[in-house]
Design a protein around this motif. Structure first.
Motif, short mmCIF file in Angstrom:
data_model
loop_
_atom_site.label_atom_id
_atom_site.label_comp_id
_atom_site.label_asym_id
_atom_site.label_seq_id
_atom_site.Cartn_x
_atom_site.Cartn_y
_atom_site.Cartn_z
N UNK A 1 0.60 -11.88 -0.59
CA UNK A 1 1.40 -10.87 -1.28
C UNK A 1 1.78 -9.74 -0.33
N UNK A 2 0.89 -9.43 0.60
CA UNK A 2 1.19 -8.39 1.58
C UNK A 2 2.42 -8.76 2.40
N UNK A 3 2.52 -10.03 2.79
CA UNK A 3 3.70 -10.48 3.55
C UNK A 3 4.97 -10.32 2.73
N UNK A 4 4.89 -10.63 1.44
CA UNK A 4 6.07 -10.50 0.58
C UNK A 4 6.52 -9.05 0.49
N UNK A 5 5.56 -8.13 0.39
CA UNK A 5 5.92 -6.72 0.33
C UNK A 5 6.48 -6.21 1.64
N UNK B 1 0.82 -1.21 0.00
CA UNK B 1 0.00 0.00 0.00
C UNK B 1 0.86 1.26 0.00
N UNK B 2 1.96 1.23 0.75
CA UNK B 2 2.86 2.39 0.78
C UNK B 2 3.59 2.54 -0.56
N UNK B 3 4.11 1.43 -1.08
CA UNK B 3 4.90 1.49 -2.31
C UNK B 3 4.10 2.03 -3.48
N UNK B 4 2.91 1.49 -3.70
CA UNK B 4 2.16 1.83 -4.91
C UNK B 4 1.37 3.14 -4.78
N UNK B 5 1.46 3.79 -3.63
CA UNK B 5 0.93 5.15 -3.50
C UNK B 5 2.05 6.14 -3.23
N UNK C 1 7.92 -8.56 8.15
CA UNK C 1 6.82 -9.06 8.96
C UNK C 1 7.13 -10.41 9.57
N UNK C 2 6.21 -10.91 10.39
CA UNK C 2 6.30 -12.24 11.00
C UNK C 2 5.13 -13.08 10.48
N UNK C 3 5.40 -14.35 10.18
CA UNK C 3 4.37 -15.26 9.66
C UNK C 3 4.38 -16.54 10.50
N UNK D 1 -4.04 -8.66 -5.69
CA UNK D 1 -4.38 -8.01 -4.42
C UNK D 1 -3.41 -8.44 -3.33
N UNK D 2 -3.14 -7.56 -2.38
CA UNK D 2 -2.13 -7.87 -1.38
C UNK D 2 -2.57 -8.95 -0.40
#
Length: 454
Positions: free
Chosen positions: A438-442, A99-103, A428-430, A372-373
């Motif tokens: 995808x959100x975790x990857x970002x 969300x931060x990167x693509x905005x 992040x932590x998983x 989608x993330x």
């Protein structure tokens, strides 16, 4: 012959003496000050798990929880109509998520503008989107106010080819004619805040390693220093000219560097630091032989921790202090207004409302988001993280299971026998058995990904 003063001269002398007698004196301030500190949020809008040994149970972080806690401290700090608190953010804020990167950081700006930050020290990753975007966000351009009116401060950030002979406590460069002149600063070096009777000086430092960390393209036209020239000069200026009661250094220079700086430069009361994601559950104290001690703090990463420092100032000096490190846990109720804003900025990135084809160009490289993330891409049988403690597992080594995962992926992709990456707490932590999105990857690697273009 005796020369006696005229009546006019006597009258002028009398007025001068009266003015000197009744002129307002600089009186050292007294009162309570609350410093609220966040740092290295790294694009994290919502809570995330913690699989380390220091987990408090459930998820940690989340801007809606953080804001609730901030408002509670602000309420406690307020005395009648007198505000006694400052909210200070340091370090990497506009990067670290899809969300931060693509905005280009706008998702974070839109939410954090509601926090009403009093000061910000930019981190190296806040320069990711280029200098034009940096100034649009933190400085303002073409007579427009900054998109993030966070009172960004950086005494060690200069233009490489712009000059200002009025620059104080700065460095020099050669102009087009070979003349040595003072370089112009990009941002103000410090700010003065009054909390009741207490005069607080906030001295800002950004990273010294932005070029090395991000490359010369996105930092073109900027020069960064290690603060060794600026710090002693501004300590003297703020103490002796501005007559501050409390000197707070807000910094993204790395904790170890700041410790060394204040060891040889007394006069700083408090250092609020970011960069290396250290988690100070108790303050680091640098003691000086003939000056008050310096207290240093850092708030971990991803917005999972918030620092509260209560200072009792008497006669312009710290008489007592109390430090409270707050873990942003699930026990903290989310603020509804912040939840609504976070939901709004995340909506285009989630299933059901995803807007495909969002693109961003960083350093000349363009990435397009096609998934989608919250889309699940894999599962892990082990807990993944990149943020261990150096007294556990492998002594003196910063390593985690995500380090192994990324290094193995690099080795596989390159067809090599070995691969290495920096031992650094990041991402992040998983938990084991939970899906990887995808959100975790970002969060783990917030730059362009081949998955986007497949």
């Amino acid at each position: 012959m005796l020369n006696l003063p005229s009546a006019r001269e006597i009258f002028a002398l009398t007025l001068g003496l009266a003015a000197s007698i009744f002129a307002p004196l600089t009186v050292a301030g007294s009162g309570q000050v609350f410093l609220i500190h966040t740092g290295d949020i790294h694009g994290h809008l919502v809570p995330r798990p913690n699989v380390r040994s220091d987990a408090v149970g459930g998820t940690e972080g989340g801007l809606a929880r953080m804001y609730t806690l901030i408002q509670q401290i602000r309420s406690k700090a307020r005395q009648g109509k007198v505000n006694r608190s400052l909210l200070i953010n340091t370090g990497d804020t506009l990067q670290g998520s899809g969300e931060a990167l693509f905005t280009r950081g706008q998702a974070m700006i839109d939410v954090l503008n509601l926090f009403k930050l009093d000061a910000h020290a930019p981190g190296n990753w806040d320069f990711l989107y280029g200098t034009a975007r940096f100034e649009e966000v933190f400085k303002g351009t073409n007579e427009r106010a900054p998109l993030a009116p966070w009172n960004a401060l950086a005494s060690n950030l200069y233009y490489t080819k712009q000059f200002d002979d009025a620059t104080e406590c700065g460095i020099t460069g050669k102009d087009a004619h070979g003349t040595i002149r003072k370089l112009k600063r990009v941002l103000p070096p410090y700010a003065i805040k009054r909390l009741g009777e207490v005069k607080v000086g906030l001295l800002g430092f950004t990273t010294a390693r932005a070029v090395a960390a991000l490359g010369p393209k996105v930092t073109a036209g900027y020069e960064f220093t290690d603060a060794e020239i600026e710090l002693p000069c501004y300590v003297d200026l703020l103490r002796n000219r501005e007559k501050v009661d409390l000197l707070v250094m807000i910094s993204e220079l790395e904790l170890s560097k700041d410790i060394k700086l204040v060891e040889v430069n007394s006069g700083v009361d408090v250092v609020l630091n970011s960069d290396m994601h250290e988690k100070t559950t108790r303050p680091i104290i640098v003691r000086h032989a003939s000056a008050p001690s310096t207290l240093l703090f850092e708030e971990g990463q991803d917005g999972t921790m918030l620092g509260e420092l209560q200072l009792d100032v008497k006669g312009g000096k710290i008489a007592d202090w109390k430090w409270t490190p707050h873990i942003i846990s699930a026990a903290i109720k989310e603020d509804k207004g912040i939840v609504a804003k976070v939901t709004e900025v995340r909506k285009p990135f989630l299933k059901g409302s995803f807007v495909p084809g969002q693109s961003v160009t960083v350093g000349g490289n363009t990435s397009t988001l096609l998934h989608p993330v919250d889309e699940v891409i894999a599962y892990s049988q082990v807990s993944l993280h990149r943020s261990n403690f150096v007294d556990e597992d492998m002594p003196a080594v910063v390593e985690g299971s995500s380090h192994d995962l990324i290094a193995d992926a690099m080795r596989w992709a390159a067809g090599t026998d070995a691969a290495t990456l920096r031992g650094f707490r990041y991402g992040t932590h998983i938990p084991a058995g939970q899906p990887i999105t995808m959100e975790d990857i970002y969060h783990l690697n917030p730059c362009s990904h081949p998955l986007n273009n497949s």
